[in-house]
Design an enzyme around this catalytic site. Structure first.
Site, mmCIF file in Angstrom:
data_model
loop_
_atom_site.group_PDB
_atom_site.id
_atom_site.type_symbol
_atom_site.label_atom_id
_atom_site.label_comp_id
_atom_site.label_asym_id
_atom_site.label_seq_id
_atom_site.Cartn_x
_atom_site.Cartn_y
_atom_site.Cartn_z
ATOM 1 N N LYS A 71 0.816 -1.220 0.000
ATOM 2 C CA LYS A 71 0.000 0.000 0.000
ATOM 3 C C LYS A 71 0.847 1.266 0.000
ATOM 4 O O LYS A 71 0.484 2.257 -0.625
ATOM 5 C CB LYS A 71 -0.913 0.031 1.229
ATOM 6 C CG LYS A 71 -2.077 -0.929 1.134
ATOM 7 C CD LYS A 71 -2.968 -0.831 2.355
ATOM 8 C CE LYS A 71 -4.177 -1.728 2.189
ATOM 9 N NZ LYS A 71 -5.188 -1.545 3.203
ATOM 10 N N ASP A 108 -10.218 2.507 2.206
ATOM 11 C CA ASP A 108 -10.343 1.865 3.527
ATOM 12 C C ASP A 108 -11.141 2.734 4.504
ATOM 13 O O ASP A 108 -11.919 2.229 5.308
ATOM 14 C CB ASP A 108 -8.955 1.576 4.110
ATOM 15 C CG ASP A 108 -8.247 0.451 3.367
ATOM 16 O OD1 ASP A 108 -8.922 -0.328 2.666
ATOM 17 O OD2 ASP A 108 -7.009 0.352 3.495
HETATM 18 N N1 LIG Z 1 -11.304 -4.764 8.416
HETATM 19 C C1 LIG Z 1 -10.497 -4.315 7.478
HETATM 20 O O1 LIG Z 1 -10.879 -4.069 6.332
HETATM 21 C C2 LIG Z 1 -9.056 -4.040 7.843
HETATM 22 C C3 LIG Z 1 -8.311 -3.076 7.146
HETATM 23 C C4 LIG Z 1 -6.984 -2.843 7.536
HETATM 24 C C5 LIG Z 1 -6.437 -3.582 8.575
HETATM 25 N N2 LIG Z 1 -7.183 -4.512 9.224
HETATM 26 C C6 LIG Z 1 -6.627 -5.300 10.336
HETATM 27 O O2 LIG Z 1 -6.081 -4.408 11.290
HETATM 28 C C7 LIG Z 1 -4.934 -4.969 11.911
HETATM 29 C C8 LIG Z 1 -3.775 -3.991 11.817
HETATM 30 O O3 LIG Z 1 -3.455 -3.799 10.457
HETATM 31 P P1 LIG Z 1 -2.465 -2.639 9.968
HETATM 32 O O4 LIG Z 1 -2.469 -2.712 8.504
HETATM 33 O O5 LIG Z 1 -2.787 -1.340 10.633
HETATM 34 O O6 LIG Z 1 -1.056 -3.186 10.538
HETATM 35 P P2 LIG Z 1 0.285 -2.382 10.858
HETATM 36 O O7 LIG Z 1 0.391 -1.179 9.982
HETATM 37 O O8 LIG Z 1 1.371 -3.385 10.845
HETATM 38 O O9 LIG Z 1 0.075 -1.858 12.375
HETATM 39 C C9 LIG Z 1 -0.006 -2.764 13.445
HETATM 40 C C10 LIG Z 1 -0.433 -2.038 14.715
HETATM 41 O O10 LIG Z 1 -0.581 -3.007 15.761
HETATM 42 C C11 LIG Z 1 0.232 -2.629 16.878
HETATM 43 N N3 LIG Z 1 0.729 -3.806 17.580
HETATM 44 C C12 LIG Z 1 1.336 -4.887 17.058
HETATM 45 N N4 LIG Z 1 1.683 -5.763 18.041
HETATM 46 C C13 LIG Z 1 1.271 -5.188 19.221
HETATM 47 C C14 LIG Z 1 1.329 -5.599 20.577
HETATM 48 N N5 LIG Z 1 1.877 -6.761 20.942
HETATM 49 N N6 LIG Z 1 0.798 -4.779 21.520
HETATM 50 C C15 LIG Z 1 0.231 -3.607 21.148
HETATM 51 N N7 LIG Z 1 0.145 -3.155 19.882
HETATM 52 C C16 LIG Z 1 0.663 -3.946 18.918
HETATM 53 C C17 LIG Z 1 1.361 -1.836 16.261
HETATM 54 O O11 LIG Z 1 1.975 -1.058 17.267
HETATM 55 P P3 LIG Z 1 3.519 -0.600 17.127
HETATM 56 O O12 LIG Z 1 3.493 0.640 16.283
HETATM 57 O O13 LIG Z 1 3.955 -0.382 18.516
HETATM 58 O O14 LIG Z 1 4.258 -1.736 16.462
HETATM 59 C C18 LIG Z 1 0.594 -1.011 15.223
HETATM 60 O O15 LIG Z 1 -0.084 0.052 15.824
HETATM 61 C C19 LIG Z 1 -4.685 -6.301 11.194
HETATM 62 O O16 LIG Z 1 -5.220 -7.339 11.978
HETATM 63 C C20 LIG Z 1 -5.455 -6.165 9.893
HETATM 64 O O17 LIG Z 1 -5.924 -7.414 9.412
HETATM 65 C C21 LIG Z 1 -8.483 -4.745 8.887
#
Ligand SMILES: NC(=O)c1ccc[n+]([C@@H]2O[C@H](COP(=O)([O-])OP(=O)(O)OC[C@H]3O[C@@H](n4cnc5c(N)ncnc54)[C@H](OP(=O)(O)O)[C@@H]3O)[C@@H](O)[C@H]2O)c1
Length: 280
Positions: A71, A108
């Site tokens: 992305k 999104d």
């Molecule tokens: N429903 C939908 O259409 C949709 C769309 C987008 C995403 N999602 C879902 O949303 C989730 C996140 O996606 P993303 O794209 O935003 O991922 P990302 O950019 O990799 O961000 C991950 C986030 O999770 C946090 N995190 C990871 N491990 C953690 C822990 N142990 N304790 C606390 N915080 C933690 C990270 O914090 P740090 O910055 O500290 O690492 C960061 O804020 C995924 O499960 C994805 O499948 C769903």
């Protein structure tokens, strides 16, 4: 089946790709509209993204969706990035234009707001403070969506403080970074809570967040959609909060993509939702 001028094609590009439910979603709509077409998953490593995107016009694809980490990478490849995708800092949808050039969009945020509105038609983002947990790619779209719907106070809380501070700086005065240690207290007086971290997803531990301070009137949404009801949503529901699950964010973001690719506005129906939930 109707015979369109051409076989309609779109794709999701990701690395890795195996968890994407997008092919089920889009192929459901092809069948429902009785169109000859297909939506395919393509595993594309970041170093091949440019070649893959540039091949879309020759292969007659109308466009594609992108997943993390592509992305962000696509921002420097497509010919034009629309203003919303620029603000969010990521492209979720690429459209092949008539002249073969590529334009990038982000749907999104639209998926996020329309998922909430489907279940809570009277939802108002300006009703009071919203708490957003997480500051990754998903959080960017959620922040944009909340602000677009008029949110005036967003408390943004992320494990890595610097990431929340950067986002708060980018999205303006309505977004305030809150220290991770204060996430439980940050729920005080909130009208909405959104989890955008990967915590609670299948294979991950539940989000470490006490809901004791969250008003019972607050709406709780998790953008994680595998499992359908995350531990956070289950806990919120048990204590009497209204909840909205995350799958609809994926379903609704497909609507503007179809409008741009094929000139058709598909519907998010209970049948579609059930079809995808059966695969979770
Ligand atoms: N429903 C939908 O259409 C949709 C769309 C987008 C995403 N999602 C879902 O949303 C989730 C996140 O996606 P993303 O794209 O935003 O991922 P990302 O950019 O990799 O961000 C991950 C986030 O999770 C946090 N995190 C990871 N491990 C953690 C822990 N142990 N304790 C606390 N915080 C933690 C990270 O914090 P740090 O910055 O500290 O690492 C960061 O804020 C995924 O499960 C994805 O499948 C769903």
């Amino acid at each position: 089946m109707a015979t369109p001028e051409r076989f309609l094609l779109a794709a999701v590009m990701g690395w890795p790709i195996f968890q994407s439910r997008s092919p089920v979603l889009h192929n459901f709509w092809f069948a429902q509209h009785r169109l000859a077409g297909s939506y395919v998953p393509l595993a594309i490593p970041p170093e091949r993204l440019e070649a893959a995107l540039r091949a879309l016009p020759a292969l007659n694809f109308a466009g594609c969706n992108l997943t993390i980490p592509l992305k962000q990478a696509a921002m420097n490849i497509v010919d034009e990035v629309d203003v919303t995708a620029k603000k969010i800092g990521a492209i979720s949808c690429v459209v092949v234009r008539k002249d073969g050039s590529l334009s990038g969009f982000n749907n999104d945020w639209y998926g996020f707001t329309h998922n909430i509105l489907e279940f809570e038609p009277d939802w108002r983002a300006d009703a009071g403070p919203a708490v957003v947990i997480g500051a990754g790619g998903g959080a960017r779209a959620v922040l944009y969506g909340l602000l677009e719907r008029g949110a005036r106070e967003i408390r943004l809380c992320n494990r890595t403080a610097a990431r929340a501070e950067t986002l708060a700086g980018e999205f303006g005065a309505a977004v305030r970074a809150v220290a991770w240690e204060q996430r439980h207290d940050a729920l005080d007086g909130a009208t909405m809570l959104v989890n955008t971290t990967s915590q609670g997803m299948i294979g991950q531990p539940p989000l470490d967040l006490s809901l004791d301070r969250l008003p019972q009137t607050a709406l709780v949404n998790d953008i994680v959609y595998i499992p359908k009801e995350t531990p956070l949503l289950a806990a919120a529901r048990k204590r009497g909060n209204r909840i909205v699950t995350g799958l609809g964010m994926l379903l609704h973001q497909g609507v503007p993509a179809w409008k741009a690719w094929f000139g058709i506005e598909p519907k998010v129906t209970a049948e579609l939702r059930a079809r995808i939930e059966a695969t979770l």
